[in-house]
Motif scaffolding. Structure first.
Motif, PDB file in Angstrom:
ATOM      1  N   ASP A 187       8.118 -67.076 -45.686  1.00 32.33           N
ATOM      2  CA  ASP A 187       8.008 -68.056 -45.031  1.00 32.33           C
ATOM      3  C   ASP A 187       9.828 -67.903 -45.091  1.00 32.33           C
ATOM      4  N   SER A 244      11.516 -77.102 -45.399  1.00 32.13           N
ATOM      5  CA  SER A 244      10.128 -76.534 -44.617  1.00 32.13           C
ATOM      6  C   SER A 244       9.360 -75.353 -45.066  1.00 32.13           C
ATOM      7  N   ILE A 245      10.260 -74.844 -46.403  1.00 34.30           N
ATOM      8  CA  ILE A 245       9.967 -73.705 -46.852  1.00 34.30           C
ATOM      9  C   ILE A 245       9.316 -74.065 -48.161  1.00 34.30           C
ATOM     10  N   GLU A 246       8.226 -73.145 -48.732  1.00 34.13           N
ATOM     11  CA  GLU A 246       7.824 -73.228 -49.980  1.00 34.13           C
ATOM     12  C   GLU A 246       8.710 -72.837 -51.448  1.00 34.13           C
ATOM     13  N   ARG A 288      10.522 -65.569 -41.730  1.00 36.14           N
ATOM     14  CA  ARG A 288      10.167 -65.501 -40.482  1.00 36.14           C
ATOM     15  C   ARG A 288      11.110 -66.536 -39.988  1.00 36.14           C
ATOM     16  N   VAL A 289      11.244 -67.737 -40.810  1.00 40.19           N
ATOM     17  CA  VAL A 289      12.954 -68.520 -39.693  1.00 40.19           C
ATOM     18  C   VAL A 289      14.130 -67.881 -39.792  1.00 40.19           C
ATOM     19  N   TRP A 313      10.222 -64.818 -49.697  1.00 38.31           N
ATOM     20  CA  TRP A 313       9.479 -64.910 -48.917  1.00 38.31           C
ATOM     21  C   TRP A 313       8.704 -64.587 -48.059  1.00 38.31           C
TER      22      TRP A 313
END
Length: 144
Positions: free
Chosen positions: A80, A13-15, A83-84, A78
């Motif tokens: 993304d 789900s992440i870049e 946040r997770v 990063w």
């Protein structure tokens, strides 16, 4: 095979998930039960910036040539993954062992430029290292 700190679901789900799994050519793996000192060497920027820094590569090699030390790397995630990690209470971890930074004896941070200052706060917060302590207890940060 070692267990990754992030689940497959998170990695998908992440870049750029390769930033967080380690296993690069020339990364050093040691048995954590056979070393006396575990040192987390932190670069307060994303993986792509920190891993290309020559000074970090030299220090990483120098520390890991010692039989009694295992030096591992940690970078700022990063936005993304940040946040997770905050939402799911995942502690910041080192690339090689995938262990939380709080499991290490030392966390060393380098400052290459002023724009990284706030990333140090991110690393400390995600690692669970307090900025301040009360009642005469020692602080989590030792200024050099």
């Amino acid at each position: 095979m070692r267990k990754l700190a992030l689940s497959d679901e998170i990695l998908l789900s992440i870049e750029k998930p390769a930033r967080y799994i380690g296993n690069e050519v020339n990364s050093v793996m040691k048995d954590k039960d056979k070393v006396e000192i575990r040192f987390a060497m932190g670069f307060p920027d994303v993986y792509e910036i920190g891993m290309s820094h020559l000074g970090i590569q030299i220090l990483y090699d120098m520390f890991n040539k010692r039989e009694d030390v295992w030096c591992e790397r940690v970078y700022s995630p990063w936005v993304d993954l940040d946040r997770v990690m905050r939402e799911q209470h995942i502690p910041l971890f080192a690339l090689e062992s995938q262990d939380p930074i709080l499991d290490f004896d030392f966390l060393g941070l380098t400052l290459q430029y002023e724009m990284c200052y706030t990333n140090i706060l991110q690393i400390l917060e995600l690692s669970g290292i307090p900025l301040w302590q009360r009642n005469g207890e020692t602080a989590g940060i030792i200024p050099l």
